[in-house]
Enzyme design. Structure first.
Site, PDB file in Angstrom:
ATOM      1  CG  ASP A   1      -5.740  -5.499   2.365  1.00  0.00           C
ATOM      2  OD1 ASP A   1      -6.352  -6.554   2.616  1.00  0.00           O
ATOM      3  OD2 ASP A   1      -5.564  -5.067   1.215  1.00  0.00           O
TER       4      ASP A   1
ATOM      5  CB  SER B   1      -0.958  -0.029   1.203  1.00  0.00           C
ATOM      6  OG  SER B   1      -1.847   1.058   1.166  1.00  0.00           O
TER       7      SER B   1
ATOM      8  CG  HIS C   1      -4.144  -0.876  -0.892  1.00  0.00           C
ATOM      9  ND1 HIS C   1      -3.921  -0.765   0.464  1.00  0.00           N
ATOM     10  CD2 HIS C   1      -4.639  -2.127  -1.084  1.00  0.00           C
ATOM     11  CE1 HIS C   1      -4.264  -1.894   1.062  1.00  0.00           C
ATOM     12  NE2 HIS C   1      -4.699  -2.741   0.141  1.00  0.00           N
TER      13      HIS C   1
END
Length: 363
Positions: free
Chosen positions: A298, A176, A202
């Protein structure tokens, strides 16, 4: 910065409407405040001296001096956390990726003025990115032409027309905040005959295609945005599109990529957990899992599932992370077999692959 101090944000954008909207969103958060706004980088330069902000939000394209030129100068002379604000265009995505190379921590798309639908979600994402940026490890801009030299040393790999059609080994990567540069550092040393790589980073729609094209010009493996139902091949990396989850599946002896428009997981689509869990199910011990820099959790549970399925798993270490969120959560759950500095990640992954054997089926 103590716990009672608010994060001071300087917003730089040539649109008064955008400055006003960003100010409204940021000031509505209990832990941050807009200390000043600027219509262009020249005004911003003076305001930085006056207010010493914790985070800068910076428009990509502005008059007098564009955001990239200003960012490059800023990261050489006074490195600080910067979140780029970009339009959803091909040119905007390419400029944003260059900004991340120059040291920007993260980016958001421009808010859609006058459209309230989705604004709460946008405000939450903006606030999350500013919080992460305020805690990020800021790096100085690379020397001029450093990225170009990397591209010269690793010419783009051609797409294979008559390829190897099956490999049991896979590299599965999730990232991310700070991940675009971390992924580049992991992929560029890989040899042309490396196992297939699947990546969940992401990113919003419109940016992943430019990201893949940029990496394809730097790497010795071929890099592309994943397509639904395509065969997963050695010597290729597949990046999840910004609008869909990427999953690994099997079709007979072959791996295939699947895309899903199921709801976000951990507030993200693509989600790292979704990719990791599919790899645990369909690749098991034949996969290597890698979780890189990023905020949130995540991928942490998914990496643990990969490990339990027999995969060997790596987490980026704290010292080399821009934001030590996702790797920290994975380590805390016991999902990481090894904790590795980013500069060593590619070598360690390939060394592990060498111990796993290599069985590749040719046609």
């Amino acid at each position: 910065m103590t716990a009672v101090q608010k994060i001071k944000v300087l917003c730089v954008d040539d649109s008064a409407l955008i400055r006003s909207l960003m100010t409204e969103i940021i000031n509505s958060q209990p832990d941050m405040t807009v200390c000043a706004t600027a219509p262009d980088p020249l005004v911003a330069r003076e305001l930085i001296k006056q207010h010493n902000p914790d985070v800068l939000t910076l428009d990509v394209e502005m008059p007098r001096m564009d955001g990239l030129d200003f960012l490059e100068k800023l990261m050489r002379l006074r490195p600080m956390p910067v979140v780029m604000v970009s339009s959803l265009t091909e040119r905007g995505s390419e400029i944003t990726l260059r900004a991340l190379e120059l040291g920007a921590v993260d980016f958001v798309t421009k808010p859609r003025v006058g459209i309230r639908d989705g604004m709460l979600d946008y405000a939450e994402k903006l606030a999350d990115k500013i919080r992460a940026a305020s805690r990020a490890r800021v790096r100085q801009a690379p020397q001029p032409q450093a990225v170009a030299r990397a591209a010269d040393s690793h010419p783009a790999a051609p797409m294979i027309n008559n390829p190897l059609v099956s490999t049991e080994k896979l590299i599965i990567i999730g990232a991310s905040t700070g991940g675009t540069e971390a992924i580049r550092e992991v992929l560029t040393p890989l040899p042309p005959d490396a196992p297939a790589v699947l990546i969940a980073q992401h990113m919003p729609p419109g940016f992943t295609k430019s990201f893949a094209q940029r990496l394809n010009g730097l790497c010795r493996i071929a890099v592309k945005e994943a397509e639904h139902g395509e065969r997963v091949l050695p010597g290729h990396a597949y990046i999840a599109p910004g609008h869909a989850h990427l999953l690994l599946a099997r079709s007979g002896a072959n791996y295939i990529a699947q895309l899903s428009d199921e709801p976000p997981v951990n507030r993200h689509r693509p989600s790292v957990d979704v990719l990791f869990r599919s790899a645990a199910t369909h690749a098991g011990k034949n996969a290597i899992g890698v979780i890189l820099t990023g905020m949130g959790r995540d991928g942490a549970a998914g990496l643990l599932e990969m490990k339990r399925a027999g995969a060997h798993t790596f987490a980026q270490d704290e010292a080399s992370c821009i934001v030590f969120g996702m790797p920290r959560e994975a380590i805390a759950l016991g999902g990481a077999d090894e904790i590795v500095p980013l500069a060593e990640m590619s070598r360690r992954v390939m060394a592990r692959l060498a111990t796993m054997g290599d069985r590749v089926q040719r046609v």
